[in-house]
Write a protein that holds these residues in place. Sequence first.
Motif, PDB file in Angstrom:
ATOM      1  N   TYR A  30       0.818  -1.212   0.000  1.00  0.00           N
ATOM      2  CA  TYR A  30       0.000   0.000   0.000  1.00  0.00           C
ATOM      3  C   TYR A  30       0.853   1.265   0.000  1.00  0.00           C
ATOM      4  O   TYR A  30       0.341   2.359  -0.195  1.00  0.00           O
ATOM      5  CB  TYR A  30      -0.977  -0.027   1.172  1.00  0.00           C
ATOM      6  N   LEU A  71      -3.424  -4.061  -5.965  1.00  0.00           N
ATOM      7  CA  LEU A  71      -3.595  -4.041  -4.511  1.00  0.00           C
ATOM      8  C   LEU A  71      -4.841  -4.786  -4.067  1.00  0.00           C
ATOM      9  O   LEU A  71      -5.882  -4.738  -4.728  1.00  0.00           O
ATOM     10  CB  LEU A  71      -3.658  -2.593  -4.013  1.00  0.00           C
ATOM     11  N   LEU A  81      -9.973   2.273   0.719  1.00  0.00           N
ATOM     12  CA  LEU A  81      -9.231   1.625   1.806  1.00  0.00           C
ATOM     13  C   LEU A  81      -9.374   2.428   3.083  1.00  0.00           C
ATOM     14  O   LEU A  81      -9.426   3.666   3.041  1.00  0.00           O
ATOM     15  CB  LEU A  81      -7.735   1.538   1.462  1.00  0.00           C
TER      16      LEU A  81
END
Length: 91
Positions: A30, A71, A81
């Motif tokens: 990330y 991701l 996220l």
Amino acid sequence: MKYNINDKVMMKSFFGSIKPDGKIEDSENYWKLIGEYGKIIKVRNSPHPAFPDKGNQVLIQFDKNLNELGLEVHNKEKNALWIFQSDITHT
């Protein structure tokens, strides 16, 4: 700093650092999102129970397509996220 729904933000770190500690899976890198922009779509008003010292989180819907970046995404909202507020800044 106070964050609200629809605030535009930029990710400045992930989990308090600008690079991963050690080897990680590419799907969990990330840190690729550092410097990327998005908007807040939800705000948590209490710390994550597993990380109480990290502070509160916000759900960010990123401008980038997270699937194209490879991701892993665990939210039903597309390109979103949960990120600690200490890892973002207002734009």
